[in-house]
Design an enzyme around this catalytic site. Structure first.
Site, PDB file in Angstrom:
ATOM      1  N   SER A 143     -98.229   2.227 -62.607  1.00 39.46           N
ATOM      2  CA  SER A 143     -97.116   3.176 -62.515  1.00 39.46           C
ATOM      3  C   SER A 143     -96.328   2.919 -61.234  1.00 39.46           C
ATOM      4  CB  SER A 143     -97.646   4.616 -62.473  1.00 39.46           C
ATOM      5  OG  SER A 143     -96.600   5.522 -62.156  1.00 39.46           O
ATOM      6  N   TYR A 156    -103.166  10.827 -58.955  1.00 39.71           N
ATOM      7  CA  TYR A 156    -102.602   9.944 -59.993  1.00 39.71           C
ATOM      8  C   TYR A 156    -102.185   8.617 -59.360  1.00 39.71           C
ATOM      9  CZ  TYR A 156     -99.411   8.538 -63.815  1.00 39.71           C
ATOM     10  OH  TYR A 156     -98.767   7.863 -64.823  1.00 39.71           O
TER      11      TYR A 156
HETATM   12  N1  NAD Z   1     -94.269   8.326 -69.065  1.00 42.14           N
HETATM   13  C1  NAD Z   1     -94.051   7.862 -67.840  1.00 42.14           C
HETATM   14  O1  NAD Z   1     -93.037   8.178 -67.181  1.00 42.14           O
HETATM   15  C2  NAD Z   1     -95.025   6.927 -67.215  1.00 42.14           C
HETATM   16  C3  NAD Z   1     -94.674   6.369 -65.978  1.00 42.14           C
HETATM   17  C4  NAD Z   1     -95.554   5.484 -65.364  1.00 42.14           C
HETATM   18  C5  NAD Z   1     -96.747   5.173 -65.986  1.00 42.14           C
HETATM   19  N2  NAD Z   1     -97.065   5.737 -67.186  1.00 42.14           N
HETATM   20  C6  NAD Z   1     -98.335   5.355 -67.792  1.00 42.14           C
HETATM   21  O2  NAD Z   1     -98.101   4.881 -69.110  1.00 42.14           O
HETATM   22  C7  NAD Z   1     -99.231   5.178 -69.923  1.00 42.14           C
HETATM   23  C8  NAD Z   1     -98.807   5.957 -71.153  1.00 42.14           C
HETATM   24  O3  NAD Z   1     -98.158   7.154 -70.737  1.00 42.14           O
HETATM   25  P1  NAD Z   1     -97.317   8.050 -71.749  1.00 42.14           P
HETATM   26  O4  NAD Z   1     -96.235   8.645 -70.964  1.00 42.14           O
HETATM   27  O5  NAD Z   1     -97.025   7.285 -72.986  1.00 42.14           O
HETATM   28  O6  NAD Z   1     -98.414   9.180 -72.070  1.00 42.14           O
HETATM   29  P2  NAD Z   1     -98.408  10.235 -73.282  1.00 42.14           P
HETATM   30  O7  NAD Z   1     -99.188  11.411 -72.772  1.00 42.14           O
HETATM   31  O8  NAD Z   1     -97.034  10.450 -73.764  1.00 42.14           O
HETATM   32  O9  NAD Z   1     -99.264   9.496 -74.392  1.00 42.14           O
HETATM   33  C9  NAD Z   1    -100.594   9.161 -74.083  1.00 42.14           C
HETATM   34  C10 NAD Z   1    -101.394   8.869 -75.317  1.00 42.14           C
HETATM   35  O10 NAD Z   1    -102.742   8.711 -74.843  1.00 42.14           O
HETATM   36  C11 NAD Z   1    -103.599   9.551 -75.592  1.00 42.14           C
HETATM   37  N3  NAD Z   1    -104.726   9.967 -74.766  1.00 42.14           N
HETATM   38  C12 NAD Z   1    -104.774  10.981 -73.844  1.00 42.14           C
HETATM   39  N4  NAD Z   1    -106.013  11.080 -73.348  1.00 42.14           N
HETATM   40  C13 NAD Z   1    -106.749  10.108 -73.945  1.00 42.14           C
HETATM   41  C14 NAD Z   1    -108.103   9.708 -73.856  1.00 42.14           C
HETATM   42  N5  NAD Z   1    -108.979  10.352 -73.067  1.00 42.14           N
HETATM   43  N6  NAD Z   1    -108.526   8.666 -74.609  1.00 42.14           N
HETATM   44  C15 NAD Z   1    -107.651   8.021 -75.429  1.00 42.14           C
HETATM   45  N7  NAD Z   1    -106.384   8.365 -75.583  1.00 42.14           N
HETATM   46  C16 NAD Z   1    -105.932   9.394 -74.836  1.00 42.14           C
HETATM   47  C17 NAD Z   1    -102.745  10.714 -76.055  1.00 42.14           C
HETATM   48  O11 NAD Z   1    -103.304  11.332 -77.208  1.00 42.14           O
HETATM   49  C18 NAD Z   1    -101.404  10.007 -76.336  1.00 42.14           C
HETATM   50  O12 NAD Z   1    -101.374   9.476 -77.652  1.00 42.14           O
HETATM   51  C19 NAD Z   1    -100.203   5.924 -69.010  1.00 42.14           C
HETATM   52  O13 NAD Z   1    -101.108   4.990 -68.430  1.00 42.14           O
HETATM   53  C20 NAD Z   1     -99.297   6.499 -67.936  1.00 42.14           C
HETATM   54  O14 NAD Z   1    -100.002   6.783 -66.750  1.00 42.14           O
HETATM   55  C21 NAD Z   1     -96.231   6.597 -67.804  1.00 42.14           C
END
Ligand code: NAD
Length: 261
Positions: A143, A156
């Site tokens: 991230s 985080y």
């Molecule tokens: N959205 C952002 O702005 C952003 C920015 C930087 C990094 N990220 C990273 O990108 C990745 C995805 O983020 P996102 O925004 O798509 O998240 P999200 O919450 O929109 O989707 C996450 C998915 O992971 C699943 N999940 C949650 N807990 C889980 C578990 N214990 N085991 C298996 N699956 C699980 C959820 O059901 C969901 O389908 C993460 O690693 C997040 O830290 C996101």
């Protein structure tokens, strides 16, 4: 011919958000995707859609906080297909928006289990197969928070910084086995994770996010998926140990954002 033709890919947290977009993009590039998640209804429905489009996809329940679930996911994939080329350690949760001294031990341990220990376990179970094959690509989701400071997200950011450090270490350690390990650092991306942050912290957070990114908007999951396809593909055959920022310029801006403080 797709960029991932005949590759076997596992994506954690693939039912929604960035993981959904990565699974979709990898399947469209010819990979057989094993979509895993804790949301079985959403994950199964998504895989049905992929299959109806003629793509190769399976859904496997996997809570990345559970060692056995990750071991079973990888064992099942290898049993079914005989190989395993791409692991995307994507699943994570957002616990934050509070000063670090207000975070409970329980919150800390939960965040570390889902966002960091999961990456260790995914790699631990994937590497023996990739080493045996003498090929493999691991993409870890880090991230922008692992690069810059932002109020309220110490734990985080700590987990994401550790994901990047582990990525570099594994790139060095497993390069001689032709296993590449890279990470992606998204900026703010339009996903359910951030819908929840906005619901918890308020609309002013969303306005600040837009201002923080020099490109003047937040990103889309498909823009992160494109980076994951590239890093997993043979087009990146000489790329390992890299953190690819897909952040609209967030990490290089010195801009002060008054709405955040
Ligand atoms: N959205 C952002 O702005 C952003 C920015 C930087 C990094 N990220 C990273 O990108 C990745 C995805 O983020 P996102 O925004 O798509 O998240 P999200 O919450 O929109 O989707 C996450 C998915 O992971 C699943 N999940 C949650 N807990 C889980 C578990 N214990 N085991 C298996 N699956 C699980 C959820 O059901 C969901 O389908 C993460 O690693 C997040 O830290 C996101």
């Amino acid at each position: 011919m797709g960029r991932l033709e005949n590759k076997i890919a596992i994506i954690t947290g693939g039912a929604d958000g960035i993981g959904h977009a990565i699974s979709d993009a990898m399947a469209r590039e010819g990979a057989h995707v094993f979509v895993s998640d804790i949301d079985d209804a959403k994950g199964s429905a998504f895989v049905d859609t992929l299959r109806r489009a003629g793509l190769k996809a399976d859904y496997v329940h996997c809570d990345v906080a559970e060692d056995k679930d990750i071991a079973d996911l990888i064992a099942r994939t290898v049993d079914q297909t005989g190989r395993f080329d791409i692991l995307v350690n994507n699943a994570a949760i957002a616990i934050g928006g509070m000063p670090v001294h207000e975070m409970t031990d329980e919150q800390w341990h939960r965040l570390i289990a889902v966002n960091l220990t999961s990456v260790f376990r995914g790699c631990k179970y994937a590497l023996p197969h990739m080493i045996r094959q003498r090929s493999g690509a691991i993409v870890n989701m880090a991230s922008a928070q692992g690069h810059i400071g932002l109020d309220g997200w110490t734990a985080y950011a700590g987990a994401k910084g550790a994901v990047m450090a582990m990525t570099r270490q594994m790139a060095v350690e497993f390069g001689p086995h032709n296993v590449r390990v890279n990470s992606i650092s998204p900026g703010t991306i339009n996903t359910p994770m951030n819908e929840k942050v906005i619901a918890d912290l308020g609309e002013n957070v969303a306005r600040a996010w837009v201002k923080m990114h020099p490109l003047g908007r937040i990103g889309n999951p498909e823009e992160v998926a494109e980076a994951a396809v590239y890093l997993a593909s043979d087009a990146a055959s000489f790329t390992t140990g890299v953190d690819l920022r897909v952040d609209g310029g967030l990490c290089v801006t010195p801009r002060f954002v008054p709405d955040l403080v």
